[in-house]
Design a protein around this motif. Structure first.
Motif, PDB file in Angstrom:
ATOM      1  N   THR A  82       0.807  -1.222   0.000  1.00 17.08           N
ATOM      2  CA  THR A  82       0.000   0.000   0.000  1.00 17.08           C
ATOM      3  C   THR A  82       0.842   1.274   0.000  1.00 17.08           C
ATOM      4  O   THR A  82       0.289   2.371   0.087  1.00 17.08           O
ATOM      5  CB  THR A  82      -0.917   0.040   1.236  1.00 17.08           C
ATOM      6  N   ALA A  83       2.174   1.124  -0.062  1.00 16.54           N
ATOM      7  CA  ALA A  83       3.104   2.265  -0.062  1.00 16.54           C
ATOM      8  C   ALA A  83       3.176   2.970   1.285  1.00 16.54           C
ATOM      9  O   ALA A  83       3.695   4.078   1.372  1.00 16.54           O
ATOM     10  CB  ALA A  83       2.768   3.262  -1.176  1.00 16.54           C
ATOM     11  N   GLN A  84       2.695   2.329   2.350  1.00 16.21           N
ATOM     12  CA  GLN A  84       2.890   2.887   3.691  1.00 16.21           C
ATOM     13  C   GLN A  84       4.323   2.654   4.158  1.00 16.21           C
ATOM     14  O   GLN A  84       4.836   3.396   4.986  1.00 16.21           O
ATOM     15  CB  GLN A  84       1.888   2.259   4.660  1.00 16.21           C
ATOM     16  N   CYS A  85       4.934   1.591   3.661  1.00 11.36           N
ATOM     17  CA  CYS A  85       6.361   1.329   3.805  1.00 11.36           C
ATOM     18  C   CYS A  85       6.911   1.047   2.413  1.00 11.36           C
ATOM     19  O   CYS A  85       6.146   0.889   1.462  1.00 11.36           O
ATOM     20  CB  CYS A  85       6.618   0.138   4.725  1.00 11.36           C
ATOM     21  N   ASP A  86       8.228   0.988   2.304  1.00  3.75           N
ATOM     22  CA  ASP A  86       8.826   0.820   0.983  1.00  3.75           C
ATOM     23  C   ASP A  86       9.670  -0.442   0.844  1.00  3.75           C
ATOM     24  O   ASP A  86       9.875  -0.932  -0.268  1.00  3.75           O
ATOM     25  CB  ASP A  86       9.689   2.038   0.658  1.00  3.75           C
ATOM     26  N   VAL A  87      10.180  -0.937   1.955  1.00  3.58           N
ATOM     27  CA  VAL A  87      11.020  -2.135   1.917  1.00  3.58           C
ATOM     28  C   VAL A  87      10.833  -2.897   3.221  1.00  3.58           C
ATOM     29  O   VAL A  87      10.571  -2.306   4.278  1.00  3.58           O
ATOM     30  CB  VAL A  87      12.512  -1.776   1.680  1.00  3.58           C
ATOM     31  N   TYR A  88      10.941  -4.217   3.142  1.00  2.00           N
ATOM     32  CA  TYR A  88      10.781  -5.074   4.315  1.00  2.00           C
ATOM     33  C   TYR A  88      11.767  -6.226   4.225  1.00  2.00           C
ATOM     34  O   TYR A  88      11.931  -6.838   3.163  1.00  2.00           O
ATOM     35  CB  TYR A  88       9.348  -5.621   4.364  1.00  2.00           C
ATOM     36  N   HIS A  89      12.424  -6.496   5.343  1.00  2.00           N
ATOM     37  CA  HIS A  89      13.354  -7.627   5.411  1.00  2.00           C
ATOM     38  C   HIS A  89      13.028  -8.475   6.626  1.00  2.00           C
ATOM     39  O   HIS A  89      12.816  -7.949   7.724  1.00  2.00           O
ATOM     40  CB  HIS A  89      14.799  -7.132   5.507  1.00  2.00           C
ATOM     41  N   VAL A  90      12.997  -9.791   6.433  1.00  2.00           N
ATOM     42  CA  VAL A  90      12.791 -10.705   7.561  1.00  2.00           C
ATOM     43  C   VAL A  90      13.344 -12.072   7.182  1.00  2.00           C
ATOM     44  O   VAL A  90      13.392 -12.451   6.007  1.00  2.00           O
ATOM     45  CB  VAL A  90      11.297 -10.808   7.932  1.00  2.00           C
ATOM     46  N   GLU A  91      13.804 -12.793   8.197  1.00  5.63           N
ATOM     47  CA  GLU A  91      14.264 -14.166   8.008  1.00  5.63           C
ATOM     48  C   GLU A  91      13.751 -15.033   9.154  1.00  5.63           C
ATOM     49  O   GLU A  91      13.212 -14.540  10.140  1.00  5.63           O
ATOM     50  CB  GLU A  91      15.797 -14.233   7.960  1.00  5.63           C
ATOM     51  N   ASP A  92      13.952 -16.340   9.002  1.00  6.30           N
ATOM     52  CA  ASP A  92      13.700 -17.316  10.073  1.00  6.30           C
ATOM     53  C   ASP A  92      12.219 -17.440  10.441  1.00  6.30           C
ATOM     54  O   ASP A  92      11.892 -17.786  11.577  1.00  6.30           O
ATOM     55  CB  ASP A  92      14.543 -16.978  11.314  1.00  6.30           C
ATOM     56  N   LEU A  93      11.351 -17.183   9.477  1.00  5.91           N
ATOM     57  CA  LEU A  93       9.921 -17.369   9.705  1.00  5.91           C
ATOM     58  C   LEU A  93       9.443 -18.637   8.996  1.00  5.91           C
ATOM     59  O   LEU A  93      10.231 -19.449   8.552  1.00  5.91           O
ATOM     60  CB  LEU A  93       9.143 -16.141   9.241  1.00  5.91           C
ATOM     61  N   LYS A  94       8.121 -18.804   8.903  1.00  2.00           N
ATOM     62  CA  LYS A  94       7.523 -20.005   8.336  1.00  2.00           C
ATOM     63  C   LYS A  94       6.687 -19.640   7.105  1.00  2.00           C
ATOM     64  O   LYS A  94       6.321 -18.475   6.916  1.00  2.00           O
ATOM     65  CB  LYS A  94       6.636 -20.688   9.378  1.00  2.00           C
ATOM     66  N   PRO A  95       6.346 -20.632   6.276  1.00  9.42           N
ATOM     67  CA  PRO A  95       5.577 -20.335   5.056  1.00  9.42           C
ATOM     68  C   PRO A  95       4.281 -19.587   5.318  1.00  9.42           C
ATOM     69  O   PRO A  95       3.913 -18.683   4.554  1.00  9.42           O
ATOM     70  CB  PRO A  95       5.303 -21.730   4.474  1.00  9.42           C
TER      71      PRO A  95
END
Length: 285
Positions: A212-225
């Motif tokens: 929605t363009a409220q943020c521009d980039v996101y990074h995450v690791e070690d989560l689940k499907p």
């Protein structure tokens, strides 16, 4: 099951049935959300919480989806925890379900919690529905037809440089000792180069907020499907891109990712993450 292409009409049916089921689960989530105190249990890790509403919502979704589409399979957060089986993605239509993403927010009545349902066919993500009843946010998308918030088309921003970007990052991951050092170095590098940094406590919603363009980039690791599947469809249908953190193809079954509004911004973020991983002169305890 064969990997023959799915028809547009069948894909639309999957989308519409799932959308209706997810919305019908909204009052159940709100019942727990509005309680003065919602009881919960701790799973294997002290920070991994589950409530009776997680199980009730997942059971409702599974029953409805399998009644409508008996050919489909399920990868569900609570079902996987109960069976202790390793989730496997095949070519068969597979629903990937998180009944409440952001359970800690849900328990503490922070309005960043949602029902997340994704669909993969031939190992490709094709439908995504994310419903945040406390904030009245219903995100949805199906392949080739764009992404929507409450029925209105949404698009990512056009930001290409990290110094103009709002970065979303799950800083709460520092509670896990095994990945604490990595995450602190990466949030330091990304956050010190970005316009602003935000943490929502829900990976599903963070992906939507990039959409929605409220943020521009996101990074995450070690989560689940189930944390990522639905949001990945919504993000890409809104015009965004998603990669493995190291720059390769995104894999929902091992969803270490960088997603962004634009290709240039994703590359910028991945470059900074690579720099962060080279930091050796200090360690966080």
């Amino acid at each position: 099951m064969s990997n023959s292409p799915i028809s547009e009409s069948k894909l639309k049916e999957y989308y519409e049935v799932a959308l209706d089921l997810v919305q019908k689960c909204g009052p159940l989530l709100m019942e727990g959300y509005t309680k003065p105190k919602t009881d919960y249990k701790v799973k294997a890790d002290f920070y991994d919480l589950v409530t009776v509403y997680d199980k009730q919502i997942e059971d409702t979704l599974i029953q409805g989806l399998q009644a409508a589409f008996p050919e489909s399979l399920i990868i569900g957060e609570e079902e996987s925890a109960a069976s202790q089986r390793q989730a496997e993605l095949t070519d068969a239509p597979t629903w990937i379900i998180d009944p409440i993403d952001g359970t800690t927010n849900f328990i503490h009545r922070i309005p960043h919690c949602c029902i997340s349902v994704g669909l993969a066919i031939n190992k490709e993500l094709v439908v995504g529905i994310i419903y945040n009843p406390p904030a009245n946010e219903l995100f949805s998308a199906w392949k080739g037809h764009g992404a929507y918030l409450n029925g209105q088309r949404i698009h990512t921003s056009k930001i290409t440089k990290i110094n103009q970007a709002v970065v979303a990052y799950e800083i709460s991951l520092i509670h896990a000792a095994a990945v604490r050092d990595k995450n602190l170095k990466r949030i330091y590098k990304l956050g010190s180069n970005a316009t602003a940094t935000r943490s929502f406590g829900s990976a599903a919603l963070a992906l939507c907020y990039v959409a929605t363009a409220q943020c521009d980039v996101y990074h995450v690791e070690d989560l689940k499907p189930w944390d990522i599947a639905a949001g990945a469809v919504i993000l890409t249908e809104a015009g965004g891109c998603i990669y493995h953190t190291k720059g390769g193809k995104f894999n929902v079954m091992k969803p270490d990712l960088v997603c962004a509004a634009t290709e240039e911004l994703a590359k910028n973020a991945m470059s900074l993450i690579e720099e962060a991983d080279q930091i050796t002169e200090y360690t966080f305890k």
